[in-house]
Design an enzyme around this catalytic site. Structure first.
Site, PDB file in Angstrom:
ATOM      1  N   TYR A 163      -2.049   5.984   9.387  1.00  0.00           N
ATOM      2  CA  TYR A 163      -1.159   5.163   7.854  1.00  0.00           C
ATOM      3  C   TYR A 163       0.458   4.623   8.088  1.00  0.00           C
ATOM      4  O   TYR A 163       1.119   5.192   8.975  1.00  0.00           O
ATOM      5  CB  TYR A 163      -1.502   5.648   6.251  1.00  0.00           C
TER       6      TYR A 163
ATOM      7  N   SER B  21     -10.731   4.579  -3.131  1.00  0.00           N
ATOM      8  CA  SER B  21     -11.459   3.395  -2.899  1.00  0.00           C
ATOM      9  C   SER B  21     -11.844   3.223  -4.691  1.00  0.00           C
ATOM     10  O   SER B  21     -12.951   2.685  -4.852  1.00  0.00           O
ATOM     11  CB  SER B  21     -11.797   2.626  -2.429  1.00  0.00           C
TER      12      SER B  21
ATOM     13  N   LEU C  85     -11.221   1.804  -7.367  1.00  0.00           N
ATOM     14  CA  LEU C  85     -11.334   0.744  -7.758  1.00  0.00           C
ATOM     15  C   LEU C  85     -11.876  -0.476  -7.094  1.00  0.00           C
ATOM     16  O   LEU C  85     -11.310  -1.224  -6.887  1.00  0.00           O
ATOM     17  CB  LEU C  85      -9.458   0.333  -7.975  1.00  0.00           C
TER      18      LEU C  85
ATOM     19  N   GLY D 103     -10.851  -1.380  -4.551  1.00  0.00           N
ATOM     20  CA  GLY D 103     -10.381  -2.891  -3.256  1.00  0.00           C
ATOM     21  C   GLY D 103      -9.045  -3.181  -4.239  1.00  0.00           C
ATOM     22  O   GLY D 103      -9.069  -4.110  -4.457  1.00  0.00           O
TER      23      GLY D 103
ATOM     24  N   LEU E 142     -12.117  -3.511  -9.618  1.00  0.00           N
ATOM     25  CA  LEU E 142     -12.553  -2.826 -10.756  1.00  0.00           C
ATOM     26  C   LEU E 142     -10.981  -2.720 -11.524  1.00  0.00           C
ATOM     27  O   LEU E 142     -10.941  -2.228 -12.805  1.00  0.00           O
ATOM     28  CB  LEU E 142     -12.837  -1.725 -10.121  1.00  0.00           C
ATOM     29  N   GLY E 143      -9.995  -3.284 -10.803  1.00  0.00           N
ATOM     30  CA  GLY E 143      -8.657  -3.636 -11.718  1.00  0.00           C
ATOM     31  C   GLY E 143      -8.214  -4.241 -12.917  1.00  0.00           C
ATOM     32  O   GLY E 143      -6.965  -4.500 -13.126  1.00  0.00           O
ATOM     33  N   GLY E 144      -9.402  -4.739 -13.166  1.00  0.00           N
ATOM     34  CA  GLY E 144      -9.362  -5.929 -13.962  1.00  0.00           C
ATOM     35  C   GLY E 144      -8.624  -7.952 -13.999  1.00  0.00           C
ATOM     36  O   GLY E 144      -8.695  -8.454 -14.844  1.00  0.00           O
TER      37      GLY E 144
END
Length: 325
Positions: free
Chosen positions: A53, A215, A217, A219, A222-224
């Site tokens: 990372y 993951s 959500l 990426g 699904l966060g709205g």
């Protein structure tokens, strides 16, 4: 915060796992420090990272940030169940042929030493294989991991992105040697990615392997945020979002009825499966982190779970029942 045991071990971890992949490339060090401090204050004791990372130009950057945070003292290191990973290359471009993605004993030793140095610690609670390497025998792998466990450098061994058959093979080979084997599997799992319900989750549950969802959500889908800023997504991402829009609109409607955010519901849903230890949350800001704490308090009713199944159908259950009849 709520806690559970990590797989078949006696180690207790929070039901939210702090993912740190954004630290460095997307989140500056000062903000990352605030997020990690807030995590400890909230009872989140499970931190996940990886040696790669930081991006191609600065692989290891995220571990370095965590190491400098540990170096501040105040019991920070002692309070964290630390997980990192090995598999990818730390060179860019690759010069050493042994830096190609893989899991040789030679590479595990070198990369473990590098992670310990960057993290400014002498041990890692959970050392995870970032991917499966079917070119390396389990004789080599378990001997390598056992050596580092005997030296006190790692506590437990975990996997990531393993198929169900790989999990079973790992446990079979560990049992032959009288070893504990894998204690965790980090796997992509969300309302939009339910394929693991066929093989991976059942195998993990049966063999005492705790699943950590990455993951959850998908990426951020699904966060709205159904109407992202222009230019914030690639053409491919935009096309996928439009394809999913009917489902996502139904999902948003359900979440409004519940009085909960889409992200909260999506994360809470992952915790319903009995094999699940924790979803990984990857906040870029302190505000985003604080918004996720509601997840462990939310219990989804059977009616809500049924509606989510209608909106986001799974594979139909475990294999072979899902496809045999």
């Amino acid at each position: 915060m709520k806690y559970t045991y990590l797989g078949k071990t006696g180690l207790k971890v929070s039901r939210l796992c702090l993912g740190t992949m954004n630290f460095g490339p997307s989140t500056e060090e000062k903000e990352a420090f605030k997020i990690m401090d807030a995590a400890l204050d909230a009872g989140v004791n499970f931190f996940d990272t990886a040696n790669v990372y930081g991006g191609n130009d600065h692989r290891g950057w995220t571990e370095e940030i965590i190491g400098r945070w540990f170096a501040q003292g105040g019991g920070r290191r002692e309070k964290v169940v630390l997980a990192t990973k090995v598999y990818g290359n730390m060179e860019h471009p690759i010069v050493d042929p042994n830096e190609q993605g893989g899991l040789s004993a030679y590479k595990i030793r070198r990369h473990l030493e590098g992670s310990l140095r960057r993290l400014q610690t002498d041990h890692i609670e959970l050392y995870q294989m970032h991917h499966v390497d079917r070119n390396v025998s389990w004789d080599e792998l378990w001997n390598a991991f056992q050596t580092h466990q005997n030296q006190g450098k790692i506590g437990y061994v975990g996997a990531s992105n393993f198929a169900g058959r790989d999990l079973v093979k790992a446990q079979y080979e560990a049992e032959k040697r009288g070893l504990l084997g894998l204690v965790s599997e980090q796997h992509k799992y969300s309302l939009l990615c339910r394929l693991p319900e066929l093989e991976v989750l059942p195998a993990a549950e049966e063999h005492g392997i705790g699943v950590i969802a990455w993951s959850p959500l998908d990426g951020g889908v699904l966060g709205g945020n159904l109407n992202p800023k222009e230019g914030s997504r690639t053409a491919r991402q935009t096309e996928r979002l439009e394809k999913l829009r009917p489902q996502l609109e139904q999902f948003s409607k359900l979440c409004k009825e519940l009085g909960e955010s889409e992200a909260t519901v999506a994360l809470a849903w992952t915790l319903v499966h009995p094999a699940m230890t924790a979803p990984i949350i990857g906040p870029r800001t302190l505000e985003q982190f604080e918004q996720t704490l509601r997840v462990v308090e939310l219990e989804l009713s059977e009616d809500v779970l049924a509606r989510l199944d209608e909106i986001f159908p799974g594979p139909g259950g475990e294999a072979p029942r899902a496809y045999a009849w």
